[in-house]
Design an enzyme around this catalytic site. Structure first.
Site, PDB file in Angstrom:
ATOM      1  N   GLY A 110      -0.999   6.076   4.837  1.00 37.17           N
ATOM      2  CA  GLY A 110      -2.159   5.313   5.265  1.00 37.17           C
ATOM      3  C   GLY A 110      -1.908   3.822   5.301  1.00 37.17           C
ATOM      4  N   ILE A 111      -1.206   3.293   4.291  1.00 32.78           N
ATOM      5  CA  ILE A 111      -0.950   1.858   4.245  1.00 32.78           C
ATOM      6  C   ILE A 111       0.032   1.459   5.338  1.00 32.78           C
ATOM      7  CG2 ILE A 111      -0.001  -0.019   2.860  1.00 32.78           C
ATOM      8  CD1 ILE A 111      -0.993   1.525   0.372  1.00 32.78           C
TER       9      ILE A 111
ATOM     10  N   THR B 122       4.898  -4.324  -1.524  1.00 29.55           N
ATOM     11  CA  THR B 122       3.568  -4.160  -2.110  1.00 29.55           C
ATOM     12  C   THR B 122       3.367  -2.719  -2.574  1.00 29.55           C
ATOM     13  OG1 THR B 122       2.648  -3.735   0.093  1.00 29.55           O
ATOM     14  CG2 THR B 122       2.502  -6.003  -0.730  1.00 29.55           C
ATOM     15  N   ALA B 123       4.468  -1.964  -2.714  1.00 31.23           N
ATOM     16  CA  ALA B 123       4.394  -0.544  -3.086  1.00 31.23           C
ATOM     17  C   ALA B 123       4.576  -0.399  -4.594  1.00 31.23           C
ATOM     18  CB  ALA B 123       5.441   0.250  -2.306  1.00 31.23           C
ATOM     19  N   ARG B 124       5.785  -0.105  -5.023  1.00 33.67           N
ATOM     20  CA  ARG B 124       6.143  -0.036  -6.433  1.00 33.67           C
ATOM     21  C   ARG B 124       7.559  -0.561  -6.590  1.00 33.67           C
ATOM     22  NH1 ARG B 124       1.539   0.424  -7.401  1.00 33.67           N
ATOM     23  NH2 ARG B 124       0.467   1.890  -8.788  1.00 33.67           N
TER      24      ARG B 124
ATOM     25  N   ASP C 252       4.685  -8.189  -4.739  1.00 31.97           N
ATOM     26  CA  ASP C 252       3.437  -8.021  -5.473  1.00 31.97           C
ATOM     27  C   ASP C 252       3.588  -7.049  -6.639  1.00 31.97           C
ATOM     28  OD1 ASP C 252       0.525  -8.507  -5.706  1.00 31.97           O
ATOM     29  OD2 ASP C 252       0.352  -6.382  -5.173  1.00 31.97           O
TER      30      ASP C 252
ATOM     31  N   GLU D 234       5.368  -5.485 -15.838  1.00 35.76           N
ATOM     32  CA  GLU D 234       4.165  -6.240 -15.525  1.00 35.76           C
ATOM     33  C   GLU D 234       3.323  -6.419 -16.782  1.00 35.76           C
ATOM     34  OE1 GLU D 234       2.174  -4.189 -12.328  1.00 35.76           O
ATOM     35  OE2 GLU D 234       3.835  -4.494 -10.917  1.00 35.76           O
TER      36      GLU D 234
ATOM     37  N   HIS E 128       0.353  -8.230  -8.610  1.00 29.46           N
ATOM     38  CA  HIS E 128      -0.079  -6.858  -8.345  1.00 29.46           C
ATOM     39  C   HIS E 128      -1.568  -6.810  -7.980  1.00 29.46           C
ATOM     40  CE1 HIS E 128       0.929  -2.399  -9.362  1.00 29.46           C
ATOM     41  NE2 HIS E 128       0.112  -2.486  -8.313  1.00 29.46           N
TER      42      HIS E 128
ATOM     43  N   ALA F  70      -2.515  -6.639  -4.449  1.00 27.99           N
ATOM     44  CA  ALA F  70      -2.676  -6.261  -3.039  1.00 27.99           C
ATOM     45  C   ALA F  70      -3.853  -5.326  -2.830  1.00 27.99           C
ATOM     46  CB  ALA F  70      -1.392  -5.615  -2.520  1.00 27.99           C
TER      47      ALA F  70
END
Length: 361
Positions: A199-200, A279-281, A304, A309, A328, A330
């Site tokens: 989807g992203i 912007t995933a992992r 991101d 973290e 993180h 996004a």
């Protein structure tokens, strides 16, 4: 349920700017506290912007479960355990559940646990909870899906635009009296390579095409008919995708099959001048591979997500020239909060009524 109280803060010196409304919430928001016959759901930590959307959705648990929601954001393990001491289910917002905490929740050394379900407010639950361990405890974990596709896609392009036009730096320079400016990097006719086309990734592709970009996608079992619908080119080898792209953006979920899938050899295929976005992992990249590639100084990156973290102050990524780092966020916008909070509450309702909504483990 206690009603939150709102207060507006005005700044007369900047009347043209929309001001954020400041909210004052009670320390704890509870629903149906008198219904001790119902299971208890505890939210020991929450992001302030989510409190309003969560309270709007708690009615979905009426006559199913009572809720105790703390209205601050904490990460201290002892505090989270203390707040959740009698919980049958825990909503996981803004904190990790390390194995030691998981065992305290779910039982260890012959001791009975009390938590039977975790509802995680995100998609990358494997980064926050050991799913194999939850299966061993016979505890359900739920995550949410597609709540922030557009939010993450928009942030992806915010990062791309920052690398391309350096608006943040230029803003600071102009305010400091520097009118030197900087040359921009055109997006039109550039090739954007996407690793991940859920989807992203699909939302990112549509935005890119609006800029007049060509979009290539790593062909990890992408249906050719989907590729035709979105007008993207499939490339079978991830390294070939990296080599063919002016900008590379990662959009894979973190699964056992994707952990470390972006290897040092793959990153090495990026040409000098490539822009790299994640912007995933962070864990989908081979450990240490990205820092090593960036240390060569011939590509620029905007990130991101990170292996640890919050990002440690001594992390080498902080010293990479020109890198853009965001904490993180996004997924965080007003639209995403509405979908996220509803799915978290629906997951809890489904668990206690015998459903299977959004099971992650």
């Amino acid at each position: 349920m206690s009603e939150p109280h709102t207060q507006s803060t005005q700044h007369p010196q900047q009347p043209q700017r929309t001001q954020r409304i400041q909210h004052t919430y009670p320390r704890v928001i509870e629903t149906q506290p008198e219904r001790t016959d119902l299971p208890l759901v505890v939210m020991p930590s929450v992001i302030e912007s989510m409190i309003g959307p969560f309270t709007a959705n708690l009615e979905l648990l009426h006559d199913i479960a009572r809720v105790r929601m703390y209205t601050d954001c904490v990460s201290d393990s002892d505090m989270i355990l203390a707040r959740s001491a009698d919980a049958d289910a825990v909503m996981v917002i803004g904190f990790h559940v390390p194995d030691a905490m998981l065992d305290r929740f779910c039982g260890f050394d012959g001791r009975a646990g009390h938590v039977r379900c975790f509802a995680f407010g995100g998609t990358g639950v494997a980064s926050y909870i050991n799913l194999q361990r939850t299966r061993e405890h016979d505890v359900r974990v739920c995550n949410i899906v597609h709540y922030g596709d557009h939010a993450v896609a928009e942030h992806t392009f915010a990062l791309i635009m920052e690398l391309a036009r350096e608006v943040g730096r230029l803003n600071t320079e102009v305010k400091n009296g520097d009118w030197t400016g900087a040359d921009g990097y055109a997006l039109h006719n550039k090739t954007l390579g996407l690793v991940g086309f859920g989807g992203i990734g699909r939302a990112v592709a549509r935005i890119a095409q609006g800029f007049g970009m060509q979009v290539a996608v790593w062909n990890a079992h992408v249906d050719p008919s989907v590729a035709r619908t979105f007008g993207v080119t499939l490339i079978d080898d991830m390294g070939d995708l990296m080599a063919a792209s002016d900008i590379v953006s990662l959009h894979l979920p973190l699964l056992d099959s994707t952990r470390g899938i972006v290897t040092a050899a793959v990153l090495d295929r990026m040409r000098p001048g490539t822009l790299f976005i994640n912007t995933a992992r962070a864990e989908i990249i081979e450990p240490g591979a990205l820092s090593a590639r960036l240390s060569r100084g011939d590509i620029r990156a905007a990130l991101d997500v990170f292996d640890h973290e919050p990002l440690p102050m001594d992390d080498p990524l902080r010293s990479v020239p020109g890198i853009i780092l965001t904490p993180h966020v996004a997924w965080r916008n007003d639209e995403a909060y509405i979908g996220l909070t509803k799915q978290v509450v629906q997951s809890i309702a489904s668990f206690f009524t015998g459903g299977t909504f959004n099971i992650a483990n």
